[in-house]
Design an enzyme around this catalytic site. Structure first.
Site, PDB file in Angstrom:
ATOM      1  N   HIS A 101      38.643  34.547  31.079  1.00  0.00           N
ATOM      2  CA  HIS A 101      39.809  35.438  30.959  1.00  0.00           C
ATOM      3  C   HIS A 101      40.781  35.050  29.596  1.00  0.00           C
ATOM      4  CE1 HIS A 101      38.512  37.930  34.306  1.00  0.00           C
ATOM      5  NE2 HIS A 101      39.629  37.839  34.991  1.00  0.00           N
ATOM      6  N   CYS A 161      43.267  36.482  39.383  1.00  0.00           N
ATOM      7  CA  CYS A 161      43.139  35.568  38.224  1.00  0.00           C
ATOM      8  C   CYS A 161      43.825  35.530  36.879  1.00  0.00           C
ATOM      9  CB  CYS A 161      41.458  35.869  38.029  1.00  0.00           C
ATOM     10  SG  CYS A 161      41.263  37.599  37.943  1.00  0.00           S
TER      11      CYS A 161
HETATM   12  N1  LIG Z   1      41.331  35.571  41.375  1.00  0.00           N
HETATM   13  C1  LIG Z   1      40.978  35.893  42.602  1.00  0.00           C
HETATM   14  O1  LIG Z   1      41.596  35.706  43.653  1.00  0.00           O
HETATM   15  C2  LIG Z   1      39.528  36.462  42.478  1.00  0.00           C
HETATM   16  C3  LIG Z   1      38.790  36.473  41.358  1.00  0.00           C
HETATM   17  C4  LIG Z   1      37.704  37.310  41.631  1.00  0.00           C
HETATM   18  C5  LIG Z   1      37.458  38.155  42.928  1.00  0.00           C
HETATM   19  N2  LIG Z   1      38.333  38.150  43.730  1.00  0.00           N
HETATM   20  C6  LIG Z   1      37.971  38.609  45.310  1.00  0.00           C
HETATM   21  O2  LIG Z   1      36.998  38.090  45.620  1.00  0.00           O
HETATM   22  C7  LIG Z   1      35.931  39.003  46.119  1.00  0.00           C
HETATM   23  C8  LIG Z   1      34.805  38.804  45.978  1.00  0.00           C
HETATM   24  O3  LIG Z   1      34.588  38.603  44.407  1.00  0.00           O
HETATM   25  P1  LIG Z   1      33.093  38.454  43.934  1.00  0.00           P
HETATM   26  O4  LIG Z   1      33.313  38.211  42.572  1.00  0.00           O
HETATM   27  O5  LIG Z   1      32.590  36.981  44.700  1.00  0.00           O
HETATM   28  O6  LIG Z   1      32.424  39.719  44.385  1.00  0.00           O
HETATM   29  P2  LIG Z   1      30.577  39.744  44.504  1.00  0.00           P
HETATM   30  O7  LIG Z   1      29.951  38.962  43.674  1.00  0.00           O
HETATM   31  O8  LIG Z   1      30.587  41.211  44.627  1.00  0.00           O
HETATM   32  O9  LIG Z   1      30.502  39.391  46.060  1.00  0.00           O
HETATM   33  C9  LIG Z   1      31.019  39.994  46.999  1.00  0.00           C
HETATM   34  C10 LIG Z   1      30.952  39.172  48.632  1.00  0.00           C
HETATM   35  O10 LIG Z   1      31.434  39.932  49.547  1.00  0.00           O
HETATM   36  C11 LIG Z   1      30.465  39.835  50.451  1.00  0.00           C
HETATM   37  N3  LIG Z   1      30.919  41.300  51.293  1.00  0.00           N
HETATM   38  C12 LIG Z   1      30.701  42.516  50.806  1.00  0.00           C
HETATM   39  N4  LIG Z   1      31.033  43.370  51.750  1.00  0.00           N
HETATM   40  C13 LIG Z   1      30.822  42.693  52.836  1.00  0.00           C
HETATM   41  C14 LIG Z   1      31.219  43.007  54.525  1.00  0.00           C
HETATM   42  N5  LIG Z   1      31.337  44.365  54.752  1.00  0.00           N
HETATM   43  N6  LIG Z   1      31.232  41.829  55.236  1.00  0.00           N
HETATM   44  C15 LIG Z   1      31.185  40.630  54.726  1.00  0.00           C
HETATM   45  N7  LIG Z   1      30.990  40.332  53.674  1.00  0.00           N
HETATM   46  C16 LIG Z   1      31.046  41.278  52.588  1.00  0.00           C
HETATM   47  C17 LIG Z   1      29.157  40.286  49.954  1.00  0.00           C
HETATM   48  O11 LIG Z   1      28.162  39.763  50.814  1.00  0.00           O
HETATM   49  P3  LIG Z   1      26.658  40.199  50.715  1.00  0.00           P
HETATM   50  O12 LIG Z   1      25.923  39.639  49.826  1.00  0.00           O
HETATM   51  O13 LIG Z   1      26.175  40.669  51.765  1.00  0.00           O
HETATM   52  O14 LIG Z   1      26.687  41.891  50.093  1.00  0.00           O
HETATM   53  C18 LIG Z   1      29.313  38.938  48.869  1.00  0.00           C
HETATM   54  O15 LIG Z   1      29.458  37.695  49.413  1.00  0.00           O
HETATM   55  C19 LIG Z   1      36.883  40.499  45.473  1.00  0.00           C
HETATM   56  O16 LIG Z   1      36.333  41.654  46.026  1.00  0.00           O
HETATM   57  C20 LIG Z   1      37.813  40.172  45.175  1.00  0.00           C
HETATM   58  O17 LIG Z   1      38.768  40.672  46.085  1.00  0.00           O
HETATM   59  C21 LIG Z   1      39.478  37.293  43.875  1.00  0.00           C
END
Ligand SMILES: NC(=O)c1ccc[n+]([C@@H]2O[C@H](COP(=O)([O-])OP(=O)(O)OC[C@H]3O[C@@H](n4cnc5c(N)ncnc54)[C@H](OP(=O)(O)O)[C@@H]3O)[C@@H](O)[C@H]2O)c1
Length: 341
Positions: free
Chosen positions: A242, A129
Site C-alpha cells: 500500500h 493495514c
Molecule cells: N491489516 C489487517 O489487519 C488485515 C489485512 C488484510 C486482511 N485482514 C483480515 O484478514 C482476513 C483474511 O484476509 P486474507 O487476505 O487472508 O483473506 P483470504 O485470502 O480470502 O483468506 C480468508 C481465510 O479465512 C478463512 N475463512 C473463511 N471463512 C471461514 C469460516 N467460515 N471459518 C473459518 N475460516 C474461514 C479462509 O479459509 P478457507 O480456505 O477454508 O476458505 C481463509 O483461510 C480479512 O477478512 C481481514 O479481516 C486484516
C-alpha cells in the site's frame, strides 16, 4: 526459553500463509501449531517448517491448550470464535475489524503503544493495514512536534482484499491485454488498469468505512483524539504494497531535514528520499519486506506548518501478519502471556 502452542485461524488465506512464513522466519518460540480454516479447506495439508500439518475446520473446541491464537478469517469468524479462544485461555491477536474499536480491547502497533497490551482481557486487535503504516511514520514526528491535522490519500493493493482479489487482477489483466471484456466479481468495477475510490462500504457522511478506520484507529493507537484526519482510500491495480500520500499539519513548523533525521532513527521506518537519483519507495520495492518506507519528504507549500510524505509498506506483512506476530512477541517479552504447558 518458553515455547507456546499456537493456533492460526484463516491459515489458508493470504494473511494466514504469511503468518506461517513469518513465524518460521522469526524463529517464534512454538511448542506446537494448529491450522484452522473453513470446512472448504479442512483436510488440506500445509507445511510449517518441515512438518506437514492438516488444516481443520474452526470449531468451539479448537482452542483447548492453545496459548496464542492468531486470527485472520474475517470479522464474522473473529466475532464468534475470538471470545471462545480467549475463554479457553489463549491470547487472541485478531486481524479483523471486529474488535478494534471495542474499549476493552487494546489496538496495538508495537513501535507505538506496546504498553496497551498489558490491559488486554484475552483479545488484542491488530489495526487496519493502511492505519499501521501511517502511524508508524507519523508517531515519531508527533512526539517531537504534535500533529494537528492529517490529509491522506491511499493507493491500496488488491492483496488487502484477499486471495480472490489477487486472482481477479491477474485474470482481468490478461483479458484486457487480449482485448476481451472483463466481468468484475470481487470489486464493483474492473480493477485491471484502473483505480477505484471505494474500499469497504460507504457511510452516511460520504466517507467509506476504510477511510473512517484511519480516523478512529489513529486516535486510539496514538492516544491523540484531537488529531483531525481526512482520508481518501483508493484501490490500485498493484498486487502487494500500500502507498499513501500524506499531508501533515504540525503545532510548530518542521523542516524536511528535521523530519528525515527523526524518521531515520524511528523503529520500523526506513527513509528513502533522494529525488536527484529518483530514490523514493514504491510497492514493488516494499513487497516481501518488513519496514515502513518514507520518501518525498517536503514542505507543504500550502501551509506554514505543513509537511508532505510518501509512505509505502507491505500490507500483508507490516500491515497484517508481521504486526500481529510482533504483538505476540511483545506480550511474551513482557511476560503478559504465559505458556500453559
Ligand atoms: N491489516 C489487517 O489487519 C488485515 C489485512 C488484510 C486482511 N485482514 C483480515 O484478514 C482476513 C483474511 O484476509 P486474507 O487476505 O487472508 O483473506 P483470504 O485470502 O480470502 O483468506 C480468508 C481465510 O479465512 C478463512 N475463512 C473463511 N471463512 C471461514 C469460516 N467460515 N471459518 C473459518 N475460516 C474461514 C479462509 O479459509 P478457507 O480456505 O477454508 O476458505 C481463509 O483461510 C480479512 O477478512 C481481514 O479481516 C486484516
Amino acid at each position: 526459553m518458553n515455547a507456546y502452542n499456537v493456533a492460526i485461524v484463516g491459515a489458508t488465506g493470504m494473511v494466514g500463509q504469511e503468518f506461517i512464513k513469518i513465524l518460521e522466519q522469526r524463529n517464534f518460540p512454538m511448542a506446537s501449531v494448529r491450522l484452522y480454516a473453513s470446512d472448504r479447506s479442512a483436510g488440506k495439508k500445509l507445511y510449517v517448517g518441515h512438518e506437514e500439518i492438516v488444516v481443520k475446520e474452526t470449531a468451539i473446541d479448537s482452542f483447548q491448550h492453545i496459548d496464542i491464537a492468531l486470527f485472520s478469517a474475517g470479522s464474522e469468524i473473529s466475532k464468534h470464535f475470538a471470545p471462545v479462544a480467549a475463554k479457553a485461555g489463549a491470547l487472541v491477536v485478531d486481524n479483523s475489524a471486529a474488535w478494534r474499536m471495542d474499549p476493552k480491547v487494546p489496538l496495538v502497533v508495537p513501535e507505538i503503544n506496546p504498553e496497551d497490551i498489558k490491559w488486554h482481557e484475552g483479545i488484542i486487535a491488530n489495526p487496519n493495514c493502511s492505519t499501521i503504516q501511517m502511524v508508524v511514520a507519523l508517531y515519531p514526528l508527533h512526539i517531537v512536534n504534535p500533529i494537528k491535522r492529517v490529509v491522506v490519500s491511499t493507493y491500496q493493493s488488491v492483496s488487502g482484499t484477499g486471495s480472490a482479489a489477487m486472482e481477479e487482477l491477474t485474470t482481468q489483466a490478461k483479458l484486457v491485454l487480449e482485448g476481451q471484456n472483463v466481468v468484475p466479481h470481487v470489486y464493483p468495477h474492473q480493477i485491471a488498469f484502473n483505480l477505484l475510490p471505494e474500499i469497504d462500504v460507504f457511510m452516511d457522511n460520504g466517507y467509506t468505512k476504510e477511510e473512517w478506520k484511519l480516523v478512529d484507529e489513529t486516535h486510539k493507537i496514538m492516544h491523540a483524539d484531537d488529531i483531525e484526519v481526512s482520508a481518501t482510500c483508493v484501490r490500485a491495480p498493484v498486487f502487494i504494497g500500500h502507498s499513501e500520500a500524506i499531508n501533515v499539519e504540525f503545532a510548530n513548523p518542521m523542516t524536511p531535514d528535521d523530519a528525515r533525521r527523526i524518521l531515520a532513527q524511528a523503529p520500523g521506518v526506513k527513509v528513502l528520499d533522494d529525488p536527484s537519483v529518483s530514490l523514493y519507495p514504491f510497492p514493488w520495492l516494499a513487497a516481501g519486506t518488513d519496514d515502513v518506507y518514507v520518501g518525498r519528504i517536503r514542505t507543504d507549500v500550502s501551509h506554514p506548518r505543513g509537511l508532505v510524505l510518501w509512505v509505502v509498506s507491505d500490507n500483508i506483512r507490516k500491515g497484517a501478519a508481521l504486526n500481529a506476530i510482533q504483538i505476540a512477541e511483545e506480550a511474551i517479552k513482557r511476560n503478559w502471556v504465559k505458556p500453559k504447558s
